[in-house]
Design a protein around this motif. Sequence first.
Motif, PDB file in Angstrom:
ATOM      1  N   ALA A 390     -19.780   7.082   0.028  1.00  0.00           N
ATOM      2  CA  ALA A 390     -20.741   7.144  -1.072  1.00  0.00           C
ATOM      3  C   ALA A 390     -21.591   5.883  -1.115  1.00  0.00           C
ATOM      4  O   ALA A 390     -21.137   4.796  -0.731  1.00  0.00           O
ATOM      5  CB  ALA A 390     -20.012   7.325  -2.396  1.00  0.00           C
ATOM      6  N   ASN A 391     -22.795   6.033  -1.597  1.00  0.00           N
ATOM      7  CA  ASN A 391     -23.675   4.884  -1.814  1.00  0.00           C
ATOM      8  C   ASN A 391     -23.454   4.364  -3.234  1.00  0.00           C
ATOM      9  O   ASN A 391     -23.697   5.078  -4.210  1.00  0.00           O
ATOM     10  CB  ASN A 391     -25.135   5.301  -1.636  1.00  0.00           C
ATOM     11  N   VAL A 392     -22.962   3.139  -3.351  1.00  0.00           N
ATOM     12  CA  VAL A 392     -22.725   2.519  -4.657  1.00  0.00           C
ATOM     13  C   VAL A 392     -23.614   1.288  -4.755  1.00  0.00           C
ATOM     14  O   VAL A 392     -23.392   0.297  -4.057  1.00  0.00           O
ATOM     15  CB  VAL A 392     -21.245   2.125  -4.832  1.00  0.00           C
ATOM     16  N   PRO A 393     -24.641   1.321  -5.609  1.00  0.00           N
ATOM     17  CA  PRO A 393     -25.534   0.156  -5.750  1.00  0.00           C
ATOM     18  C   PRO A 393     -24.751  -1.083  -6.186  1.00  0.00           C
ATOM     19  O   PRO A 393     -23.706  -0.986  -6.840  1.00  0.00           O
ATOM     20  CB  PRO A 393     -26.528   0.603  -6.828  1.00  0.00           C
ATOM     21  N   PHE A 394     -25.268  -2.243  -5.823  1.00  0.00           N
ATOM     22  CA  PHE A 394     -24.577  -3.498  -6.128  1.00  0.00           C
ATOM     23  C   PHE A 394     -24.228  -3.613  -7.606  1.00  0.00           C
ATOM     24  O   PHE A 394     -23.125  -4.060  -7.959  1.00  0.00           O
ATOM     25  CB  PHE A 394     -25.434  -4.697  -5.698  1.00  0.00           C
ATOM     26  N   GLU A 395     -25.130  -3.188  -8.477  1.00  0.00           N
ATOM     27  CA  GLU A 395     -24.886  -3.355  -9.911  1.00  0.00           C
ATOM     28  C   GLU A 395     -23.735  -2.484 -10.418  1.00  0.00           C
ATOM     29  O   GLU A 395     -23.222  -2.689 -11.525  1.00  0.00           O
ATOM     30  CB  GLU A 395     -26.155  -3.049 -10.717  1.00  0.00           C
ATOM     31  N   HIS A 396     -23.299  -1.506  -9.605  1.00  0.00           N
ATOM     32  CA  HIS A 396     -22.181  -0.651 -10.008  1.00  0.00           C
ATOM     33  C   HIS A 396     -20.882  -0.994  -9.279  1.00  0.00           C
ATOM     34  O   HIS A 396     -19.859  -0.353  -9.507  1.00  0.00           O
ATOM     35  CB  HIS A 396     -22.519   0.821  -9.757  1.00  0.00           C
ATOM     36  N   LEU A 397     -20.910  -1.994  -8.397  1.00  0.00           N
ATOM     37  CA  LEU A 397     -19.701  -2.344  -7.657  1.00  0.00           C
ATOM     38  C   LEU A 397     -18.601  -2.821  -8.597  1.00  0.00           C
ATOM     39  O   LEU A 397     -18.842  -3.546  -9.556  1.00  0.00           O
ATOM     40  CB  LEU A 397     -20.001  -3.431  -6.622  1.00  0.00           C
ATOM     41  N   ASP A 413     -15.554   0.393  -2.587  1.00  0.00           N
ATOM     42  CA  ASP A 413     -15.963   1.302  -3.659  1.00  0.00           C
ATOM     43  C   ASP A 413     -16.553   2.607  -3.136  1.00  0.00           C
ATOM     44  O   ASP A 413     -16.366   3.658  -3.747  1.00  0.00           O
ATOM     45  CB  ASP A 413     -16.980   0.613  -4.573  1.00  0.00           C
ATOM     46  N   GLY A 414     -17.265   2.559  -2.019  1.00  0.00           N
ATOM     47  CA  GLY A 414     -17.884   3.769  -1.490  1.00  0.00           C
ATOM     48  C   GLY A 414     -16.892   4.815  -1.036  1.00  0.00           C
ATOM     49  O   GLY A 414     -17.245   5.987  -0.874  1.00  0.00           O
ATOM     50  N   ALA A 415     -15.625   4.415  -0.823  1.00  0.00           N
ATOM     51  CA  ALA A 415     -14.561   5.363  -0.486  1.00  0.00           C
ATOM     52  C   ALA A 415     -13.742   5.744  -1.716  1.00  0.00           C
ATOM     53  O   ALA A 415     -12.830   6.569  -1.609  1.00  0.00           O
ATOM     54  CB  ALA A 415     -13.640   4.773   0.575  1.00  0.00           C
ATOM     55  N   ARG A 416     -14.069   5.149  -2.865  1.00  0.00           N
ATOM     56  CA  ARG A 416     -13.248   5.341  -4.063  1.00  0.00           C
ATOM     57  C   ARG A 416     -13.973   6.117  -5.161  1.00  0.00           C
ATOM     58  O   ARG A 416     -13.455   6.240  -6.276  1.00  0.00           O
ATOM     59  CB  ARG A 416     -12.813   3.981  -4.616  1.00  0.00           C
ATOM     60  N   THR A 417     -15.151   6.612  -4.890  1.00  0.00           N
ATOM     61  CA  THR A 417     -15.900   7.323  -5.927  1.00  0.00           C
ATOM     62  C   THR A 417     -15.217   8.648  -6.265  1.00  0.00           C
ATOM     63  O   THR A 417     -14.430   9.179  -5.474  1.00  0.00           O
ATOM     64  CB  THR A 417     -17.345   7.572  -5.477  1.00  0.00           C
ATOM     65  N   PRO A 418     -15.510   9.206  -7.445  1.00  0.00           N
ATOM     66  CA  PRO A 418     -14.811  10.418  -7.895  1.00  0.00           C
ATOM     67  C   PRO A 418     -14.983  11.614  -6.962  1.00  0.00           C
ATOM     68  O   PRO A 418     -16.018  11.789  -6.315  1.00  0.00           O
ATOM     69  CB  PRO A 418     -15.452  10.694  -9.257  1.00  0.00           C
ATOM     70  N   ILE A 419     -13.950  12.442  -6.947  1.00  0.00           N
ATOM     71  CA  ILE A 419     -13.977  13.673  -6.159  1.00  0.00           C
ATOM     72  C   ILE A 419     -14.874  14.704  -6.862  1.00  0.00           C
ATOM     73  O   ILE A 419     -14.753  14.913  -8.072  1.00  0.00           O
ATOM     74  CB  ILE A 419     -12.549  14.230  -6.002  1.00  0.00           C
TER      75      ILE A 419
END
Length: 557
Positions: A390-397, A413-419
């Motif tokens: 997943a693409n997680v912008p820096f401000e959401h890390l 974080d990009g591997a931990r986003t919701p299913i």
Amino acid sequence: MSECPDNALARRPSERDTLNAPWWKGAIIYQIYPRSFQDTTGDGIGDLKGIIKRLDHIASLGVDAVWLSPFFKSPMKDYGYDVSDYCDVDQMFGSLEDFDRLVERAHALGLKVIIDQVYSHTSDEHAWFTESRESRTNPKADWYVWADPKEDGSPPNNWQSVFGGTSWKWDARRQQYYFHNFLPSQPDLNVHNPEVQDALLAAAKFWLDRGVDGFRLDAINFAMHDRQLRDNPPSGLPMDLVTRPFDMQRHIYSMSQPEVPAFLERIRALLDTYDGKFTVAEIGGPDPIDEMKRFTEGDSRLNSAYSFDFLYAKSLSPDRVARSLNQWTGTGSEGWPSWAFSNHDAPRAVSRWAAAGDRKQAADLLLLLLLALRGNAFIYQGEELGLPQANVPFEHLKDPEAIANWPRTLGRDGARTPIPWEADKPHAGFSAGEPWLPVDPGHVPLSADLQEADPGSSLNVTRSLIAERRKWPALRLGSLRFLDAPEGVIAFERTLESQTVLCVFNVSDTIRRYMPPEGNALAVVAHERGSAVDKPSVPGQLEPWSGYWAVGQAHEN
């Protein structure tokens, strides 16, 4: 998917052929990252009731067990790997009663339950550390790693932490430094201390008595340190490959100490007082194979171990696969390996290894490969949906490692986003509230509900391949022998008694030709673009990111 035809040369061993093998040997284990699996309260954080809600989905895959990342009480500075109470559920995930219901429901569905145990460190909010830091003479004064400063006030040695900077933090109460391999809020336990070992074993017994079927031991090779506190030597790694000071050392004194196996034997002795329990160690480091073998040697240590061979690999090649698998020969008192291509600590493999246009095909082919390797297969939540990173912008890390080392690393974080469960619901059905990490819009078309109705979806391919694997004990327990193959093609045989499965995979983006050894073209489970299908004969032409299992007689040199 229809059943493969029976064949006189491809005897399908009966169930009794594998009755003597423990359930975990050759098992398929599904990893759940609870924060991102399913939220039932609307707070944006997954919980135990959410896992219970989705256990039917997991059971439908045909896996043997689930592994739950930490759900214990924690201040969540490292999202559960900073435990403040080993024997309680953090209220954001639910209660002990919820956990008991989860175990009961999983067992009713035929699923074993494996949970994380974090024995190398705790949170600095753990009651043990609160007491330890009060003085140098209290009953738990030696439960953590404390050391005096050098004469100039600097830390005791040069050890560097995984998350960046010195591994030592000054504590004014004791007028000493304490050691932390990870965050400063994660002080390392002094696992050399028998009282600490006793306390950790008591925590293990607490969960065993609640019905868990085993443990994944987090960062267990970090659990002990050199008691002389000698400096680590430099790694000699070129600076263009360095992302953090930790990379610049060989960690021969701050981790991987020779006393660790004796502690593992105590863990195994406890588990052996219960029936059918399983232990798997996470082993990090640049050259983990010796430790993995030491930690799993014989019948008195752990059952299995996995490393980051594939988890941190930037590309996939036949040489890499052969190099990793050939380290496990199955001879003597050697243990049993486990393999993972993706998990909560690494960017998703399909994004690391395949171009965007190939990712559906690659996701399915990688599962075909993972299920064919000799060892246990770990499937990370979302792999069955073919989710890319997943693409997680820096401000959401949220990941402290990603924030500390941005932009040098992709972070976790990009591997931990919701299913994504339901495409037409807010946040793809994960939560009624704002999720702790955003749902990637690119994941919504891959939601589970949309894939249910598509026979060629990654979800249904996963179910088909796992069901097919169950028919062939050679894929679960057989030996492995690599065969010569063209560039970009992985070819090996898995053999158990008179049954052999030829496994062939084109992991390149180019068409390849491969003619199998004579006598193997008997019954084939082929993976083509968009589906997993039975085919009457072995194809000589391999499309990019395609492959097959062919069941037949063993090929003789």
